[in-house]
Design an enzyme around this catalytic site. Sequence first.
Site, PDB file in Angstrom:
ATOM      1  N   GLY A  50       2.834 -22.313  11.167  1.00 17.31           N
ATOM      2  CA  GLY A  50       4.069 -21.560  10.994  1.00 17.31           C
ATOM      3  C   GLY A  50       5.120 -22.341  10.237  1.00 17.31           C
ATOM      4  N   ARG A  89       0.824  -1.210   0.000  1.00 15.76           N
ATOM      5  CA  ARG A  89       0.000   0.000   0.000  1.00 15.76           C
ATOM      6  C   ARG A  89       0.857   1.257   0.000  1.00 15.76           C
ATOM      7  NH1 ARG A  89      -3.443  -3.079   3.528  1.00 15.76           N
ATOM      8  NH2 ARG A  89      -2.274  -2.304   5.327  1.00 15.76           N
ATOM      9  N   LYS A 116      -7.100 -22.665  11.930  1.00 15.66           N
ATOM     10  CA  LYS A 116      -6.112 -23.695  11.610  1.00 15.66           C
ATOM     11  C   LYS A 116      -6.713 -25.087  11.736  1.00 15.66           C
ATOM     12  CE  LYS A 116      -2.341 -20.665  13.039  1.00 15.66           C
ATOM     13  NZ  LYS A 116      -1.364 -20.335  14.101  1.00 15.66           N
ATOM     14  N   GLU A 147      -0.787  -9.500  19.864  1.00 15.10           N
ATOM     15  CA  GLU A 147      -1.167  -8.220  19.271  1.00 15.10           C
ATOM     16  C   GLU A 147      -1.732  -7.286  20.346  1.00 15.10           C
ATOM     17  OE1 GLU A 147      -0.637  -7.468  16.161  1.00 15.10           O
ATOM     18  OE2 GLU A 147      -0.039  -9.462  15.453  1.00 15.10           O
ATOM     19  N   ILE A 156       6.313 -25.249  10.996  1.00 13.21           N
ATOM     20  CA  ILE A 156       6.202 -26.707  11.118  1.00 13.21           C
ATOM     21  C   ILE A 156       5.642 -27.294   9.824  1.00 13.21           C
ATOM     22  CG2 ILE A 156       5.113 -28.596  12.370  1.00 13.21           C
ATOM     23  CD1 ILE A 156       4.888 -26.745  14.769  1.00 13.21           C
TER      24      ILE A 156
END
Length: 437
Positions: free
Chosen positions: A135, A48, A206, A191, A137
């Site tokens: 991730g 962006r 997931k 976060e 794995i």
Amino acid sequence: MTDYRRLRVALLGAGAVGSQVAALLLRHGDELADRAGASLELAGIAVRDPDAPRDVELPRELYTTDPEALITGADIVIELMGGIEPARSHILLALGSGADVVTANKALLATHGPEVFEAADRVGASVYYEAAAAGAIPIIRPLRDSLAGDRVVRIMGIVNGTTNYILDRMDTEGADFAGVLADAQRLGYAEADPTADVEGYDAAQKAAILASLAFHTAVPLEAVHREGITRITADMIEEARAAGFVIKLLAVCERLADGGDESISVRVYPALVPRTHPLASVHGANNAVFVEAEAAGSLMFYGAGAGGVQTASAVLGDVVSAARRHIAGGTGVGESTRANLPIVPIGHVTTRYQITLEVSDAPGVLATVAGLLSEGGVSVATVVQTVDDQAGDEGGTARLIIGTHRAADQALSDTVERLAGSDVVERVVSVLRVEGE
């Protein structure tokens, strides 16, 4: 240097993972070409704001604010923007133009996976998504390829690093939830708004992806039972320890058999795991996925569940696979959902509970509680009682920690409601399921 065929790679997004992918593509281009059998040219990076600060310094001329032009000129498109839109539209545009897609977008695949895979099938392209489930794995490739000739019975995994970090700190240090969450946010594990992690949304996405792949059945996100960890307290952690358990947020995907009929259950919740189970030793922000298959038996995949450079490893593995397919030719391998197994609600699952109650410290209370459990068809396996010594001879409270035998989850849930409404029960302190026995 070998004269390889050149493949143009478009990268959408230059965040923590995207910038690492770009840097590794530029730094290790020759090595990747040898492994892929093709020269991988980073054609551009769609962002962006080309001038936004980034952790990795990349050539300014690679940045573009025109993703559509970049996509339509690419052989392989890497989508690392996150979110649903415009990621979904960009992926569909890439597939429609004949490009293979590599993505780490778990939210998109969990909600629009069938649409994306159907679009790939129509043009003979492939969608690669190793980084979307755990991730760094490698779990998607083993489920899709290595175990393709087997029948997966069960997947039980720690697939969210933030919640594992929080629960592990609570277990090893006796810390409380709020304090550890604040630490996780300061360290970048959580976060500023941690809802997706601590309420189980990330793990549920997931779980939907893993179950769809393992059981060849489209699993919509709304079919995944989800509970978070915000109600886990230091006392619950300590009680679990005393009973030989550790609390982990688990994604459980299970094939069920009722007579001759098969179904599947997909669920996410904090559960008690025996300290002897391999998943109990998964510490920090690491992830682990435990797979049970009929022929292969028990397998566990362990490693970093997040992190820019770690996740970039999984993304680049998919890029190499996509390049090899381009060189070999032929159509991509689609995702099979032909089994189309029914997805049952959590109430149909057989499980067992550990129920902690605060009750009146008076004669007959234990018998009343036992009677309520019996009325619900719930068999008691263990009972531990502690009494508040500060209360004197009358009017005190006792704490009952009841372990049940296996029963239908709905029967257990209904029994807990009856206990909560009983005159002798002052408070239902906690209810946790037990997994991994």
